[in-house]
Design an enzyme around this catalytic site. Structure first.
Site, PDB file in Angstrom:
ATOM      1  N   ASP A 133      40.135  30.183  45.825  1.00 20.39           N
ATOM      2  CA  ASP A 133      39.967  31.327  44.940  1.00 20.39           C
ATOM      3  C   ASP A 133      41.223  31.964  44.248  1.00 20.39           C
ATOM      4  OD1 ASP A 133      38.519  33.224  43.258  1.00 20.39           O
ATOM      5  OD2 ASP A 133      38.547  34.626  44.981  1.00 20.39           O
ATOM      6  N   ILE A 134      41.817  31.064  43.696  1.00 25.34           N
ATOM      7  CA  ILE A 134      43.138  31.279  43.018  1.00 25.34           C
ATOM      8  C   ILE A 134      43.029  31.936  41.711  1.00 25.34           C
ATOM      9  CG2 ILE A 134      45.451  30.311  41.985  1.00 25.34           C
ATOM     10  CD1 ILE A 134      45.207  30.136  45.074  1.00 25.34           C
TER      11      ILE A 134
END
Length: 499
Positions: free
Chosen positions: A299-300
């Protein structure tokens, strides 16, 4: 059609000679004898079940006309209403019946469905959690020491910890100072130990049927802490871990305190080209630190990066490890597909997530590229306003095949080569971090980036010097340290790690 499914009507009592749906004819009569017969028809259970205001049309028509009539229902309800006015302490049966009516109204309010919301471009990877259960209910299965710890906790009406609550873990006991922020999966508090050291504490309520993100996050931070003991120079852009625990149905863990998120800062301040590039380099180094410790983030995005405080004010930390997974190096152990349809935030999620496959190291770098483009050219990603996941995935494919010229003109020139290298990495292949870092260093040299230059948010908060302050000038670093502490208290710094 059976009577139970017959359509309700609001017709009054039929007049003389009027025909009912059943075909029978009812004649209007008069006299005390007829009134007594009607009173006998509406007594006992028939009064409670049949002769109530809302259903009198249903029970007083057709075949049920021998049991009850609309006129009698109206008189019965009117008489009961007059009795309740005269006598406040009514009979027990009437009181219970009124209570049931109130309970039904309350249930209707609780079960009322929310208004439909438009599709979000950044969907949540998990369904929204239900309201947390009350933490004041003690668990008798816990030990006496745990119950004593639960008695120290104080909550407000929304089940949030109040200032002054004390929580202890091995080797440290902290006191809650205030709430920093909250998200869909928990809250983050500012806490302090007995030596006046400040930390951040993340909490989450255990819920049935909802997977715990804090459980995976604690495991990840615990293994990262062990890895950093063996390799002191690794993982410096990951938060420190100081212990975890659970009191009744409240889980928590204590970590390093950081400043606001990168997303909130670039939204509030107008940043320069050099600041955007410095942030991109720091964000890349955070991904490398996490991969070195053996995890993939999944979940960058700019919201999951935070600025450090004081001496680390120029460092960017990767936070929110609630969705991390271990890196799988053996191809025979790699699952063919993910058990989730979609993981991440749609604006920054890799193409692998759109296909429902397992994310690996290359996918974190792909999300990092989208985040960098969004820093240099805000809201210019071709799928920024696309809510359909399939269409967004197709646009991401086209983005790597034919990068838009208007975007390439706004990002550093070496980024085009970085995009090509990341796109060529296979699922099981380890990315060439050194080659990417060299390209980033070349971009910094081309634009003559000064990494010691203060960020825009540091300069915006510096106090103005007074005229009579000759000989009393303070070092600029002390001012910047105070500035960062002011930012973390005025802005919602803990929102980024609340999930």
């Amino acid at each position: 059609m059976p009577d139970s499914k017959r359509k309700r009507t609001r017709n009054a009592e039929p007049s003389k000679g009027e025909t009912y749906k059943s075909g029978s004819v009812r004649k209007r009569t008069s006299g005390n004898q007829d009134a007594k017969k009607k009173e006998k028809r509406c007594t006992g259970k028939i009064e409670e079940k049949c002769c109530t205001g809302k259903i009198e049309e249903k029970c007083c028509s057709g075949k049920n006309e021998d049991k009850c009539c609309a006129a009698k229902c109206e008189r019965y309800l009117k008489r009961k209403k007059q009795q309740r006015r005269k006598n406040k302490h009514s009979s027990r049966r009437h009181g219970n019946r009124d209570g049931k009516k109130k309970d039904k109204k309350k249930k209707q309010k609780i079960k009322r469905s929310p208004l439909p919301q438009p599709p979000s471009p950044s969907p949540s990877p998990l369904p929204p959690p239900p309201p947390p259960p009350s933490p004041n209910i003690p668990d008798t299965s816990k030990t006496s020491s745990t119950r004593k710890e639960a008695e120290k906790l104080r909550f407000d009406a929304e089940k949030k910890l109040l200032p002054g609550a004390k929580i202890a873990v091995p080797n440290i006991e902290v006191t809650v100072l205030k709430l920093l922020g909250e998200g869909g999966f928990g809250q983050v508090y500012l806490v302090r130990d007995s030596k006046e050291n400040r930390y951040a504490m993340k909490t989450e309520y255990m819920r049935e049927g909802i997977s715990s993100r804090i459980k995976m996050e604690v495991k990840a931070y615990d293994k990262i802490a062990k890895y950093r003991k063996e390799h002191p120079k690794s993982g410096i852009r990951l938060l420190g871990f100081f212990g975890s625990g659970a009191i009744d149905n409240l889980k928590f863990f204590i970590m390093s305190l950081v400043g606001p998120s990168v997303d909130s800062l670039v939204t509030k301040y107008e940043i320069s080209f050099g600041t955007a590039l410095r942030l991109c380099i720091e964000m890349f180094n955070g991904i490398v630190d996490l991969h070195t410790c053996g995890f993939v983030h999944r979940d960058i995005k700019p919201e999951n990066y935070a600025i450090g405080l004081n001496a680390d004010r120029r460092r960017v930390y990767l936070v929110d490890l609630g969705m991390v997974v271990r890196i799988i190096e053996e191809s025979d152990r790699m699952p063919t597909s993910s058990k989730y349809d979609f993981i991440g935030t749609q604006l920054y999620a890799p193409r692998t997530s759109h296909l429902g496959n397992v994310q690996t190291q290359r996918d974190d770098l792909e999300s990092w590229i989208y985040s960098c483009v969004d820093l240099f050219a805000p809201n210019k990603l071709p799928w920024a306003y696309e809510c359909d996941r399939q269409k967004a995935g197709d646009l991401k494919d086209e983005f790597f095949k034919n990068p838009p010229s208007d975007i390439l003109s706004q990002i550093p020139a070496p980024f085009e080569e970085i995009m090509r290298k990341v796109n060529m990495v296979s699922m099981m292949q380890k990315p060439d971090y050194k080659a990417i870092r060299d390209l980033l260093d070349n971009a910094a040299k081309m634009d003559e980036i000064d990494f010691d230059e203060p960020f825009e948010w540091e300069l915006a908060k510096q106090p103005k010097p007074k005229d009579d302050s000759a000989g009393k000038k303070k070092d600029i670093s002390e001012k910047l340290d105070r500035t960062q502490l002011t930012i973390v208290e005025n802005e919602v710094a803990g929102r980024v790690v609340a999930g």
